[in-house]
Design a protein around this motif. Sequence first.
Motif, short mmCIF file in Angstrom:
data_model
loop_
_atom_site.label_atom_id
_atom_site.label_comp_id
_atom_site.label_asym_id
_atom_site.label_seq_id
_atom_site.Cartn_x
_atom_site.Cartn_y
_atom_site.Cartn_z
N THR A 12 13.56 7.28 2.61
CA THR A 12 12.39 7.82 3.29
C THR A 12 11.90 9.04 2.51
OG1 THR A 12 13.11 7.05 5.46
CG2 THR A 12 11.48 8.81 5.42
N THR A 16 7.53 8.18 4.66
CA THR A 16 7.32 6.74 4.57
C THR A 16 8.59 6.06 4.08
OG1 THR A 16 4.99 7.10 4.03
CG2 THR A 16 5.89 4.93 3.52
N GLN A 18 10.40 3.69 1.94
CA GLN A 18 10.05 3.07 0.67
C GLN A 18 11.23 2.29 0.10
OE1 GLN A 18 7.71 5.51 -2.11
NE2 GLN A 18 7.82 7.19 -0.64
N VAL A 20 12.94 0.78 -3.17
CA VAL A 20 12.92 1.24 -4.56
C VAL A 20 13.98 0.48 -5.37
CG1 VAL A 20 13.02 3.25 -6.08
CG2 VAL A 20 12.31 3.53 -3.70
N SER A 40 4.26 -5.90 -6.51
CA SER A 40 5.33 -5.05 -6.01
C SER A 40 6.21 -4.68 -7.18
CB SER A 40 6.14 -5.77 -4.92
OG SER A 40 6.91 -6.82 -5.50
N PRO A 60 9.37 1.83 -7.41
CA PRO A 60 9.14 1.70 -5.97
C PRO A 60 8.16 0.59 -5.63
CG PRO A 60 7.81 3.48 -6.85
CD PRO A 60 8.63 2.96 -7.99
N ASP A 61 8.30 0.05 -4.42
CA ASP A 61 7.24 -0.73 -3.81
C ASP A 61 6.29 0.25 -3.15
OD1 ASP A 61 8.48 -3.14 -4.46
OD2 ASP A 61 9.45 -3.36 -2.52
N LEU A 62 5.03 0.25 -3.54
CA LEU A 62 4.06 1.13 -2.89
C LEU A 62 3.89 0.72 -1.43
CD1 LEU A 62 1.36 1.31 -5.71
CD2 LEU A 62 3.17 2.97 -5.21
N ARG A 63 3.42 1.65 -0.61
CA ARG A 63 3.22 1.37 0.81
C ARG A 63 2.34 0.13 0.99
NH1 ARG A 63 0.20 6.04 3.82
NH2 ARG A 63 1.88 7.32 2.91
N SER A 68 8.45 -2.17 1.22
CA SER A 68 8.18 -0.85 1.76
C SER A 68 7.43 -0.94 3.08
CB SER A 68 7.37 0.00 0.77
OG SER A 68 8.19 0.47 -0.27
N ASP A 85 3.41 9.54 -2.10
CA ASP A 85 4.65 8.81 -1.86
C ASP A 85 5.54 8.82 -3.09
OD1 ASP A 85 3.77 8.19 0.69
OD2 ASP A 85 3.27 6.11 0.23
#
Length: 367
Positions: A12, A16, A18, A20, A40, A60-63, A68, A85
């Motif tokens: 977190t 958010t 996330q 990763v 992703s 990371p996977d973006l929001r 995520s 983020d």
Amino acid sequence: MPRMETELRVVTANGTRQAVRVGGPPDGTPVLLVHGNCSSSLFWEPLIRRLPPTLRVVAPDLRGFGDSETAGVDATRGLRDFADDVAALLDDPTLFPKAADASSVDAAAEVRPVVVGHSLGGGVAMRLLVDHPHRVGALLLAAPVSPYGFGGTRDLAGTPATPDFAGTGAARVNEDFVTRLAAGDRSVDTPTSPRAVLRATYVADPAALGEDEDLLLDSMLSTATGDDNYPGTAVESEYWPGAAPGKRGVLNALAPTWFRLADDLVAVAEKPPITWVRGDADVIVSDTSLLDLAYLGSLGLVPGWPGADVRPPQPMVGQTRAVLERYAAAGGAYREVVLPGCGHSPHLERPGEFVAELLALTDAWAG
């Protein structure tokens, strides 16, 4: 060379949740991989396999993408929701162990990764540099969105084609593609199916997808759809083609209404080196983009096009080059690497050359 292995973690950051992907030793040269739209962190897997295990890779996977949290995107912030983020991840010591020293008054103690951004991720990387210049060691921009946003501008200076940037953001989306994306369609029976779009626009030659095609399709299908995510909202416009970007969602965050950081990029106080890698057969980020309604109108594919004097196609590549030349003139440095016959995903289509460019930046960072 040993193959780099990654593990998926959930943290977190910036409030958010996330997902990763993390690989490499904690003390390795830090590399942050930021994926593009309708994808992703899985989109980086074919590249990660080729990287030396001495790097510390965080992807990371973006929001609203991958695993995520499906947090909403405030388009009026440009791409800042994504950039904030990502910036928060740099202070997570489980991802970047050196970040345990991030509270030090010595800025040199803070993690400054080589940031690699693909397409939309290139815009996030540029925003990260503008907002957090002391946290970026170098930038590798792979087929990035123009610093003047996507669509709706007429010249190298990013002059608006209409006051409300009509025909950009969610106003330009193909609704059948969104429907099929939301439904998890894996077919190839129509040009608007996600698999067909992957083959036709993400790469110049579908053979480049190889055995990873289903993996990459999984990545596309992880996209959260709706007004707050992809594509976002649209509003009526008095200008062609009759709709303009709204204030919510991913495509609107890319629209020049809200994402215009050319001057800020040039003015940034700390100017890390930038390498810009693109394919000369890219049909997404191009001066003749198949996702630019003005260019499609010039081909007779969108009715009512008012003509080149009123609504010329956006010179996306020319705009990026002009801004990076200003960046260099203001004390920075950049390289433009053009890959012949390559499309929108240089890291997938020309992985050897792409890895070489990345290692040149990480070697300079480590040195």
